[in-house]
Design an enzyme around this catalytic site. Sequence first.
Site, mmCIF file in Angstrom:
data_model
loop_
_atom_site.group_PDB
_atom_site.id
_atom_site.type_symbol
_atom_site.label_atom_id
_atom_site.label_comp_id
_atom_site.label_asym_id
_atom_site.label_seq_id
_atom_site.Cartn_x
_atom_site.Cartn_y
_atom_site.Cartn_z
ATOM 1 N N ASN A 11 0.846 -1.204 0.000
ATOM 2 C CA ASN A 11 0.000 0.000 0.000
ATOM 3 C C ASN A 11 0.872 1.240 0.000
ATOM 4 O OD1 ASN A 11 -0.273 1.732 2.713
ATOM 5 N ND2 ASN A 11 0.275 -0.352 3.280
ATOM 6 N N PHE A 21 6.020 5.458 14.576
ATOM 7 C CA PHE A 21 7.389 5.818 14.196
ATOM 8 C C PHE A 21 7.784 5.079 12.926
ATOM 9 C CE2 PHE A 21 8.423 6.333 18.994
ATOM 10 C CZ PHE A 21 8.078 7.675 18.962
ATOM 11 N N CYS A 31 5.589 4.565 9.599
ATOM 12 C CA CYS A 31 4.853 4.528 8.330
ATOM 13 C C CYS A 31 5.835 4.763 7.177
ATOM 14 C CB CYS A 31 3.762 5.588 8.304
ATOM 15 S SG CYS A 31 2.945 5.657 6.694
ATOM 16 N N ASN A 59 5.400 -2.607 11.439
ATOM 17 C CA ASN A 59 4.710 -1.846 10.408
ATOM 18 C C ASN A 59 5.124 -2.452 9.068
ATOM 19 O OD1 ASN A 59 3.338 0.213 8.946
ATOM 20 N ND2 ASN A 59 3.651 1.617 10.657
ATOM 21 N N CYS A 94 9.687 -35.412 -5.094
ATOM 22 C CA CYS A 94 10.785 -35.483 -4.115
ATOM 23 C C CYS A 94 12.079 -35.898 -4.812
ATOM 24 C CB CYS A 94 10.437 -36.448 -2.979
ATOM 25 S SG CYS A 94 10.000 -38.111 -3.530
ATOM 26 N N CYS A 119 15.312 -33.562 -4.795
ATOM 27 C CA CYS A 119 16.514 -34.082 -4.129
ATOM 28 C C CYS A 119 17.656 -34.194 -5.136
ATOM 29 C CB CYS A 119 16.223 -35.439 -3.500
ATOM 30 S SG CYS A 119 17.624 -36.048 -2.545
ATOM 31 N N CYS A 158 21.705 -39.270 2.158
ATOM 32 C CA CYS A 158 20.761 -38.290 2.743
ATOM 33 C C CYS A 158 21.446 -37.473 3.845
ATOM 34 C CB CYS A 158 19.541 -39.010 3.311
ATOM 35 S SG CYS A 158 18.375 -37.891 4.095
ATOM 36 N N CYS A 162 12.580 -32.660 0.772
ATOM 37 C CA CYS A 162 11.529 -33.576 0.298
ATOM 38 C C CYS A 162 10.263 -33.452 1.144
ATOM 39 C CB CYS A 162 12.041 -35.018 0.300
ATOM 40 S SG CYS A 162 12.693 -35.550 1.901
ATOM 41 N N CYS A 199 6.732 -32.384 -0.913
ATOM 42 C CA CYS A 199 5.739 -33.427 -1.232
ATOM 43 C C CYS A 199 4.317 -32.866 -1.266
ATOM 44 C CB CYS A 199 5.815 -34.550 -0.203
ATOM 45 S SG CYS A 199 4.553 -35.812 -0.480
HETATM 46 C C1 LIG Z 1 -3.772 -0.052 3.693
HETATM 47 C C2 LIG Z 1 -2.931 0.029 4.927
HETATM 48 C C3 LIG Z 1 -2.884 1.200 5.680
HETATM 49 C C4 LIG Z 1 -2.092 1.287 6.816
HETATM 50 N N1 LIG Z 1 -2.085 2.439 7.555
HETATM 51 C C5 LIG Z 1 -1.365 2.496 8.710
HETATM 52 C C6 LIG Z 1 -1.414 3.635 9.540
HETATM 53 O O1 LIG Z 1 -2.096 4.613 9.264
HETATM 54 N N2 LIG Z 1 -0.680 3.613 10.683
HETATM 55 C C7 LIG Z 1 0.086 2.552 11.056
HETATM 56 O O2 LIG Z 1 0.713 2.578 12.108
HETATM 57 N N3 LIG Z 1 0.123 1.437 10.284
HETATM 58 C C8 LIG Z 1 -0.576 1.387 9.133
HETATM 59 N N4 LIG Z 1 -0.576 0.238 8.386
HETATM 60 C C9 LIG Z 1 0.242 -0.921 8.834
HETATM 61 C C10 LIG Z 1 -0.587 -1.930 9.622
HETATM 62 O O3 LIG Z 1 -1.134 -1.375 10.788
HETATM 63 C C11 LIG Z 1 0.258 -3.163 9.993
HETATM 64 O O4 LIG Z 1 1.326 -2.729 10.791
HETATM 65 C C12 LIG Z 1 0.830 -3.896 8.793
HETATM 66 O O5 LIG Z 1 -0.062 -3.861 7.715
HETATM 67 C C13 LIG Z 1 1.156 -5.353 9.109
HETATM 68 O O6 LIG Z 1 0.020 -6.072 9.503
HETATM 69 P P1 LIG Z 1 -0.872 -6.968 8.490
HETATM 70 O O7 LIG Z 1 0.054 -7.890 7.758
HETATM 71 O O8 LIG Z 1 -1.864 -7.666 9.373
HETATM 72 O O9 LIG Z 1 -1.531 -6.017 7.566
HETATM 73 C C14 LIG Z 1 -1.336 0.154 7.223
HETATM 74 C C15 LIG Z 1 -1.397 -1.028 6.477
HETATM 75 C C16 LIG Z 1 -2.178 -1.110 5.343
HETATM 76 C C17 LIG Z 1 -2.217 -2.402 4.576
#
Ligand SMILES: Cc1cc2nc3c(=O)[nH]c(=O)nc-3n(C[C@H](O)[C@H](O)[C@H](O)COP(=O)(O)O)c2cc1C
Length: 500
Positions: free
Chosen positions: A172, A231, A233, A297, A447, A451, A473, A479, A483
């Site tokens: 995303n 911390f 995104c 995150n 397998c 292998c 082995c 394997c 399988c």
């Molecule tokens: C579409 C989308 C939007 C997200 N927006 C935020 C956000 O605004 N703040 C945040 O801390 N994490 C955000 N995340 C991260 C998720 O909270 C989470 O940490 C991450 O997707 C891993 O978890 P998951 O595999 O279950 O999605 C976002 C994830 C997705 C997919």
Amino acid sequence: MVIKDSIPRLEMISCVLCKDAPCSQACPKMDPAEALFGIWMDDQDVAALRLPEGNPCADCDAPCEKACISTDKVNIKNLMTRLVDVIRPESEVPLPETEDRLRCDICGIPIENPFLLSSSVVASSYDMCARAFEEGWAGVCYKTICNFDIHEASPRYSAIKGDNGTIVGFKNIEQLSDHSVAENMEIFRKLKAKYPNKFILASIMGQSEEEWTTLAEECEKNGADAIELNFSCPNMEEEGLGSDIGQVPELVEKFTRAAKKHTTIPVLAKLTPNVDVMKHAAEAAFRGGADGLAAINTIKSITGVNLYTGVSYPAVKGSSAVGGYSGNAVKPIALRFITELGMNPKLKGMHISGMGGIETWKDAAEFLFLGSGSIQVTTAVMKYGYRIIHELKAGLNYYLAQMGLDSVKDIIGAGLHSVSESTNVLDRNTVLFPKFDQERCIGCGRCVISCSDGGHQAISFENRKPKLDGSRCVGCHLCVLICPQNAIRPGNKRIKKQEH
Ligand SMILES: Cc1cc2nc3c(=O)[nH]c(=O)nc-3n(C[C@H](O)[C@H](O)[C@H](O)COP(=O)(O)O)c2cc1C
């Protein structure tokens, strides 16, 4: 406890997991769609035990299958019959009567089960959070609140799909909440008034110390139970923002301290996986006064390139960007970071809220085993909806009952003792041979191929049956993994290397 074969997802691959499923509307005796969803979510014991007594499919001409809208046939009757005939008789305990054993806490604040929506689009409005609560989620980590002017790009997602066509990895390029702080505070007040026992974790992101302090304070005043400091995104790259903060321990410490300044509720630091090790940021958060940590995150990624335009996905008017990767594909990376946090003695006592690729109760249990005290989910909800909470809760509850455990807390961190950060500590003097189940084997020779070309040439093919040469082995178990029939398993004979 016996480890049983599951009914593989592949056997119901044509099932589209409908809303208001026609199969269930057509069946006079039970809810086949619920059972199919249970199989899909690795919750087949519960699915089998929920079915009516006896064999409800006996003498039935399967109106479910006639009503099915899938373009390919789904063997609903056969799957239901297998639940009844094979899975149910092997179920070791009855369905638990209560969900009490799922009760746990975040930094001492009780939650009815360990499952929260993670901060994202899935928890970004009053209506969405309310519906999630009604479905059974214990809480939400609300979409990150900020003072920036957010305008999202379109399209904003792309995905990697597995062999069976379902999304395994998800990218995303979404940013933060596009509601104003005031609008979000009103949402908190309304949610807390209607759902006082549900947990509201308020995710925030500021750009200066003052802003982190004020946002945290506002959230507490308006009903948040705890604060999560974003911390991490990867899609907010302005100065001092997003995953960059998580990469700079000094900023993590400074902004954690700022958020703690006027708050009394617990503060969790959400850390970035876009680092070599998490300990520098985690320990900085601890020094700054954080009560807990949240991870992971999303991971910086490019999921693919359109070979006709040369533009990577998702393309926004001919351009694209690095974005955050999530979903089941990131689980191994998430588990590795959770383990790192769980094993660090300097972080002892901090709550760890684990996420990254959790879809089924088994995924969640793995996070708990490695030290997560609560679980957060986004991508699986985007794929399947809030309804997955039923299978998450039921599957985990049933597993705990089967293991004779009274509380989910009994498994938190229980798997940490066996993990090491280094492979050097492992025994290298013995070999564990694989064991072949010739009755299950259909003689495909997969397998033998693996292998031969990817292993140690230890399996020969005689009359379409694999034969292991113990002198070649090395016990790598390729394997076992390859399988398609689950006919090769780890054996129980571990022998000294010099003997073979
Ligand atoms: C579409 C989308 C939007 C997200 N927006 C935020 C956000 O605004 N703040 C945040 O801390 N994490 C955000 N995340 C991260 C998720 O909270 C989470 O940490 C991450 O997707 C891993 O978890 P998951 O595999 O279950 O999605 C976002 C994830 C997705 C997919």
